[in-house]
Design a protein around this motif. Structure first.
Motif, mmCIF file in Angstrom:
data_model
loop_
_atom_site.group_PDB
_atom_site.id
_atom_site.type_symbol
_atom_site.label_atom_id
_atom_site.label_comp_id
_atom_site.label_asym_id
_atom_site.label_seq_id
_atom_site.Cartn_x
_atom_site.Cartn_y
_atom_site.Cartn_z
ATOM 1 N N MET A 47 0.981 -1.134 0.013
ATOM 2 C CA MET A 47 -0.061 -0.031 0.048
ATOM 3 C C MET A 47 0.758 1.104 -0.075
ATOM 4 O O MET A 47 0.455 2.154 -0.812
ATOM 5 C CB MET A 47 -1.029 -0.028 1.102
ATOM 6 N N THR A 48 1.943 1.162 0.869
ATOM 7 C CA THR A 48 2.783 2.328 0.809
ATOM 8 C C THR A 48 3.466 2.639 -0.493
ATOM 9 O O THR A 48 3.615 3.934 -1.020
ATOM 10 C CB THR A 48 3.939 2.207 1.660
ATOM 11 N N LEU A 49 3.805 1.673 -1.229
ATOM 12 C CA LEU A 49 4.113 1.776 -2.800
ATOM 13 C C LEU A 49 3.269 2.846 -3.826
ATOM 14 O O LEU A 49 3.688 3.366 -4.438
ATOM 15 C CB LEU A 49 4.572 0.563 -3.381
ATOM 16 N N PHE A 50 1.993 2.507 -3.119
ATOM 17 C CA PHE A 50 0.812 3.268 -4.095
ATOM 18 C C PHE A 50 0.541 4.667 -3.450
ATOM 19 O O PHE A 50 -0.608 5.021 -3.847
ATOM 20 C CB PHE A 50 -0.026 2.308 -4.360
ATOM 21 N N GLY A 51 1.109 5.063 -2.310
ATOM 22 C CA GLY A 51 0.812 6.352 -1.752
ATOM 23 C C GLY A 51 -0.219 6.214 -0.666
ATOM 24 O O GLY A 51 -0.594 7.156 -0.428
ATOM 25 N N VAL A 52 -0.463 4.835 -0.342
ATOM 26 C CA VAL A 52 -1.603 4.721 0.898
ATOM 27 C C VAL A 52 -0.868 4.663 2.118
ATOM 28 O O VAL A 52 -0.092 3.816 2.139
ATOM 29 C CB VAL A 52 -2.574 3.341 0.465
ATOM 30 N N ARG B 37 -5.091 5.471 5.145
ATOM 31 C CA ARG B 37 -5.452 6.911 4.817
ATOM 32 C C ARG B 37 -4.957 7.122 3.569
ATOM 33 O O ARG B 37 -3.865 6.821 2.829
ATOM 34 C CB ARG B 37 -4.555 7.905 5.673
ATOM 35 N N ILE B 38 -5.757 7.704 2.628
ATOM 36 C CA ILE B 38 -5.629 7.918 1.239
ATOM 37 C C ILE B 38 -5.847 9.432 0.995
ATOM 38 O O ILE B 38 -6.762 10.288 1.572
ATOM 39 C CB ILE B 38 -6.668 7.426 0.364
ATOM 40 N N GLN B 39 -4.665 10.059 0.478
ATOM 41 C CA GLN B 39 -4.639 11.635 0.589
ATOM 42 C C GLN B 39 -5.213 11.816 -1.051
ATOM 43 O O GLN B 39 -4.398 11.699 -1.954
ATOM 44 C CB GLN B 39 -3.383 12.428 0.824
ATOM 45 N N TYR C 107 -9.110 13.914 2.122
ATOM 46 C CA TYR C 107 -8.701 12.808 2.342
ATOM 47 C C TYR C 107 -9.444 11.667 2.911
ATOM 48 O O TYR C 107 -10.759 12.088 2.913
ATOM 49 C CB TYR C 107 -7.507 12.903 3.588
ATOM 50 N N GLU C 108 -9.246 10.488 2.839
ATOM 51 C CA GLU C 108 -10.241 9.456 3.293
ATOM 52 C C GLU C 108 -9.417 8.563 4.193
ATOM 53 O O GLU C 108 -8.161 8.174 3.912
ATOM 54 C CB GLU C 108 -10.518 8.403 2.182
#
Length: 139
Positions: A58-63, A75-77, A83-84
């Motif tokens: 998930m971190t690789l995809f910015g999550v 968390r999704i910016q 954000y969500e």
């Protein structure tokens, strides 16, 4: 003393209608993402296993993924201010599930909402706010 400006009731009604249309569309998007995360977490019975398998992906995809004592926050910016934040919680059946309570930016206000009822909830409700039995009924 400033003069109070009265808003025409028709204009007020139109603005409220537009707000609820935008909010309903936003909640529909939140439910779609929620369903996607649910597919990922439903096979896990421990927070540790889920984190081991998914945190780096998930971190690789910015999550962003944050582990807590009784939940994992995802968390999704979306953009500069939107954000969500979803919470992975332990389900009643011993498998991980997604809390129905989601933090999000509702018209410039940080809001914690049960995305299936549309009701705002308290932070204490996150770990006890379960999604409907059949999530597909609410997409």
């Amino acid at each position: 003393m400033s003069k109070r400006i009265e808003i025409d009731p028709k204009v007020k009604q139109e603005r409220l209608k537009a707000y609820f249309e935008i909010r309903d569309a936003a909640l529909a998007k939140l439910r779609k993402r929620h369903a996607g995360f649910m597919e990922i977490v439903k096979g896990y019975t421990s927070f540790g296993d889920f984190l081991h398998d998914w945190k780096d992906k998930m971190t690789l995809f910015g999550v962003e993924v944050f582990a807590g004592s009784d939940s994992i926050d995802i968390r999704i910016q979306i953009d500069y201010s939107d954000y969500e934040e979803y919470s992975v919680i332990m389900g009643k059946d011993g498998h991980l599930t997604m809390s129905a309570a989601v933090w999000w930016q509702d018209m410039c206000a940080n809001t914690l909402t049960d995305i299936f009822t549309g009701e705002n909830v308290e932070i204490e409700d996150i770990v006890n706010c379960f999604p409907p039995v059949s999530e597909s009924d609410n997409l």
